[in-house]
Design a protein around this motif. Structure first.
Motif, short mmCIF file in Angstrom:
data_model
loop_
_atom_site.label_atom_id
_atom_site.label_comp_id
_atom_site.label_asym_id
_atom_site.label_seq_id
_atom_site.Cartn_x
_atom_site.Cartn_y
_atom_site.Cartn_z
N GLY A 293 0.82 -1.21 0.00
CA GLY A 293 0.00 0.00 0.00
C GLY A 293 0.85 1.26 0.00
O GLY A 293 1.62 1.52 -0.92
N LYS A 294 0.74 2.04 1.09
CA LYS A 294 1.53 3.26 1.21
C LYS A 294 2.94 2.99 1.69
O LYS A 294 3.77 3.91 1.74
N TYR A 295 3.23 1.74 2.02
CA TYR A 295 4.49 1.43 2.68
C TYR A 295 5.40 0.56 1.80
O TYR A 295 4.93 -0.19 0.95
N VAL A 296 6.68 0.65 2.10
CA VAL A 296 7.68 -0.26 1.56
C VAL A 296 8.25 -1.04 2.72
O VAL A 296 8.68 -0.45 3.73
N VAL A 297 8.23 -2.37 2.60
CA VAL A 297 8.76 -3.25 3.65
C VAL A 297 10.13 -3.75 3.19
O VAL A 297 10.29 -4.21 2.06
N PHE A 298 11.11 -3.67 4.08
CA PHE A 298 12.48 -4.02 3.74
C PHE A 298 12.87 -5.38 4.31
O PHE A 298 12.16 -5.94 5.15
N LYS A 299 13.98 -5.91 3.84
CA LYS A 299 14.39 -7.27 4.20
C LYS A 299 14.65 -7.42 5.71
O LYS A 299 14.60 -8.53 6.23
N ASP A 300 14.93 -6.33 6.39
CA ASP A 300 15.14 -6.42 7.84
C ASP A 300 13.85 -6.31 8.64
O ASP A 300 13.86 -6.26 9.86
N GLY A 301 12.68 -6.26 7.93
CA GLY A 301 11.39 -6.18 8.59
C GLY A 301 10.89 -4.77 8.83
O GLY A 301 9.72 -4.57 9.17
N SER A 302 11.74 -3.77 8.65
CA SER A 302 11.31 -2.39 8.85
C SER A 302 10.44 -1.94 7.69
O SER A 302 10.47 -2.52 6.60
N ARG A 303 9.65 -0.90 7.94
CA ARG A 303 8.78 -0.37 6.89
C ARG A 303 8.76 1.14 6.95
O ARG A 303 8.90 1.73 8.01
N GLU A 304 8.61 1.76 5.78
CA GLU A 304 8.56 3.21 5.69
C GLU A 304 7.43 3.62 4.76
O GLU A 304 7.20 2.99 3.73
N GLU A 305 6.74 4.68 5.16
CA GLU A 305 5.72 5.25 4.28
C GLU A 305 6.44 6.06 3.19
O GLU A 305 7.27 6.91 3.48
N ILE A 306 6.10 5.77 1.94
CA ILE A 306 6.81 6.35 0.79
C ILE A 306 5.80 6.90 -0.21
O ILE A 306 4.76 6.29 -0.47
N ASP A 307 6.14 8.05 -0.78
CA ASP A 307 5.31 8.64 -1.85
C ASP A 307 5.83 8.29 -3.24
O ASP A 307 5.05 8.10 -4.17
N LEU A 308 7.16 8.24 -3.37
CA LEU A 308 7.77 8.04 -4.69
C LEU A 308 8.93 7.06 -4.58
O LEU A 308 9.82 7.24 -3.74
N ILE A 309 8.91 6.03 -5.43
CA ILE A 309 10.03 5.10 -5.55
C ILE A 309 10.70 5.34 -6.90
O ILE A 309 10.05 5.26 -7.95
N LEU A 310 11.98 5.66 -6.84
CA LEU A 310 12.77 5.79 -8.07
C LEU A 310 13.76 4.64 -8.13
O LEU A 310 14.57 4.46 -7.22
N CYS A 311 13.68 3.86 -9.19
CA CYS A 311 14.52 2.67 -9.33
C CYS A 311 15.76 3.01 -10.15
O CYS A 311 15.70 3.13 -11.38
N ALA A 312 16.88 3.19 -9.45
CA ALA A 312 18.16 3.45 -10.11
C ALA A 312 18.86 2.11 -10.29
O ALA A 312 19.91 1.84 -9.72
N THR A 313 18.23 1.27 -11.10
CA THR A 313 18.63 -0.14 -11.20
C THR A 313 19.26 -0.49 -12.54
O THR A 313 19.24 -1.64 -12.96
N GLY A 314 19.82 0.50 -13.17
CA GLY A 314 20.64 0.24 -14.35
C GLY A 314 19.87 0.11 -15.64
O GLY A 314 18.67 0.38 -15.72
N TYR A 315 20.60 -0.38 -16.66
CA TYR A 315 20.10 -0.41 -18.03
C TYR A 315 20.51 -1.70 -18.73
O TYR A 315 21.53 -2.31 -18.40
N ASN A 316 19.66 -2.11 -19.67
CA ASN A 316 20.02 -3.18 -20.58
C ASN A 316 20.63 -2.56 -21.84
O ASN A 316 20.36 -1.40 -22.16
N GLN A 317 21.41 -3.33 -22.55
CA GLN A 317 22.07 -2.81 -23.75
C GLN A 317 21.65 -3.58 -25.01
O GLN A 317 22.41 -3.67 -25.98
N GLN A 318 20.46 -4.11 -24.98
CA GLN A 318 19.96 -4.85 -26.14
C GLN A 318 19.83 -3.91 -27.33
O GLN A 318 19.20 -2.86 -27.24
#
Length: 460
Positions: A293-318
């Motif tokens: 929902g409004k939250y992001v849950v992390f691998k350590d069990g913590s959670r944060e209320e977030i409005d915007l997620i920006l994925c700086a997760t790289g690029y493909n070169q196809q």
């Protein structure tokens, strides 16, 4: 459909840094070429106005001005140590003007499809409806156009997008922002969010060694380049100690302890992130577990209320237009020294190298190699055959003794020093002049051309 036969001419895809230096190399070697770019001007990635560029207002080079210029065309001394994107764009515009390259480029035209003919030539289908046939094709479209989005579990009520879409700090005004990914761009963007956002977080899958941009008052790469040429096992302890002296333990800011040795991942140069962590503007979080929902849950069990997620997760070169002519590993095309296809004669790609130093010099060296090889096909076929055998058979170790992490980002990754050493030796074996030993002929400025034409008119 009518096919325009361009004879022995070469097709260059892209008018960014790699495409421009490729054009200069062909020009220097007296080889005819055509060049196409979907944008309305030169610059590729580095023009923030170009559609689909990953550049944002706060973007800077992560290699220094001193070590990043093309051969015989250094970046000006008045540029910043780490030039802003506007300075890089001006440099590329000046480069194109200096060598008269712009006139050969067909702008706002995309290559739609590449087809190999039975006689080993290349047909290029263009977005303007034309089909042209060439002796060779050089793919120089760049490596940061196709966003790699992660598969995040769960559902999210806020906004999710790739960092490719991020342009300026005002987008974060009053928002709780999570940046996923701690590469150089991700760290830059998290720092922007820390300034403007209500709250800023950066999610890291692993720990990193953060290298300051300046060491003893000089750019970090200049400092490293000025030292003796020593094996990595000898250099690493010194630089590890140096980083501890400069940064202290980054674990006190929540950055996980790195699971790899220094130099085994793409260098993370970001003095600003350490500053933001020290002042509490950015908070480090572990990998994302799920969205709720409004939250992001992390691998350590913590959670944060977030409005915007920006994925700086790289690029493909196809390379979509190249069909199946390239094979891929980790989304990266596999080539001989990341310059030439092993399977298909006269198919090249010089803008897809992943390395731990500035890419521009590597573009320059590979462009010269390609141009010399194509010239030898015309003027010295026996020497060209020698390089063809090398392309097919040699698999040089370009790691520099570094065991890079086994990730997609590091598939085919090269140590810059090792890559340069091998390419230099290859030039020597082939009897070619290395780009840094060449004085490239510059174009006559347009104003002087006009003056010359006017004088000729008056004389007549």
């Amino acid at each position: 459909m009518e096919i325009i036969d361009r004879g022995d001419a070469v097709c260059i895809a892209g008018a960014g840094p790699a495409g421009l230096v490729m054009a200069r190399a062909l020009q220097h070697n007296g080889i005819e070429w055509d060049q196409f770019d979907p944008n309305p001007d030169v610059g590729g990635l580095w023009d923030i106005k170009h559609e689909g560029t990953a550049i944002y207002e706060s973007a800077h080079f992560i290699s220094s001005r001193s070590l990043s210029g093309f051969a015989d065309f250094p970046m000006p001394d008045h540029f910043a140590d780490y030039p802003k994107h506007t300075e890089i764009l001006k440099y590329l515009h000046d480069f194109a003007e200096a060598y008269g390259l712009r006139e050969k480029i067909t702008f706002s035209t995309k290559i739609e499809k590449l087809t190999k003919t039975k006689d080993d030539r290349w047909q290029v289908q263009l977005s303007n409806g034309e089909c042209r046939e060439y002796k060779a094709v050089v793919c120089a479209t760049g490596s940061q156009w196709q966003a790699n989005m992660p598969a995040l579990k769960g559902s999210f009520d806020g906004e999710i997008r790739h960092s490719q879409t991020y342009k300026n700090i005002r987008e974060f005004d009053g928002k709780r922002v999570l940046v996923v990914g701690a590469g150089n761009s991700g760290c830059d963007i998290a720092c922007d969010a820390g300034v403007m956002g209500e709250k800023a977080f950066i999610s890291m899958r692993r720990g990193y060694h953060i290298i300051p941009k300046h060491v003893f008052g000089m750019p970090a790469d200049v400092f490293a380049d000025g030292g003796p040429d020593l094996p990595v096992w000898l250099i690493r302890p010194f630089f590890t100690l140096l980083l501890r002296m400069f940064n202290g333990s980054l674990q006190r800011f929540g950055i996980p302890k790195p699971d790899h040795k220094l130099f085994e991942t793409h260098p993370l140069l970001n003095t600003q992130l350490v500053h933001s962590l020290q002042h509490g503007d950015v908070t480090v979080k572990p990998d994302v577990d799920r969205l709720d929902g409004k939250y992001v849950v992390f691998k350590d069990g913590s959670r944060e209320e977030i409005d915007l997620i920006l994925c700086a997760t790289g690029y493909n070169q196809q390379l979509d237009f190249a069909g199946d002519y390239f094979s891929y590993e980790g989304g990266r095309p596999k080539m001989f020294i990341q310059a030439a296809s092993r399977e298909h004669k006269n198919l090249f790609g010089i803008s897809y190298i992943e390395t731990n130093s500035g890419a521009y010099k590597r573009f320059d060296y590979m462009a010269g190699l390609v141009a010399n090889y194509l010239k030898d096909q015309r003027d010295n076929p026996s020497r060209a055959s020698q390089l063809e055998a090398i392309i097919r058979s040699e698999t040089p170790d370009l790691s520099g003794g570094i065991h890079f992490l086994k990730t997609d980002r590091h598939a085919g990754y090269c140590d810059a020093v090792a890559h340069t050493k091998y390419v230099k030796k290859l030039y020597q074996r082939m009897g070619w002049t290395f780009p840094e030993d060449i004085r490239f002929k510059r174009a006559t400025p347009k104003s002087k051309q006009a003056q010359t034409a006017k004088k000729a008119e008056v004389a007549a």
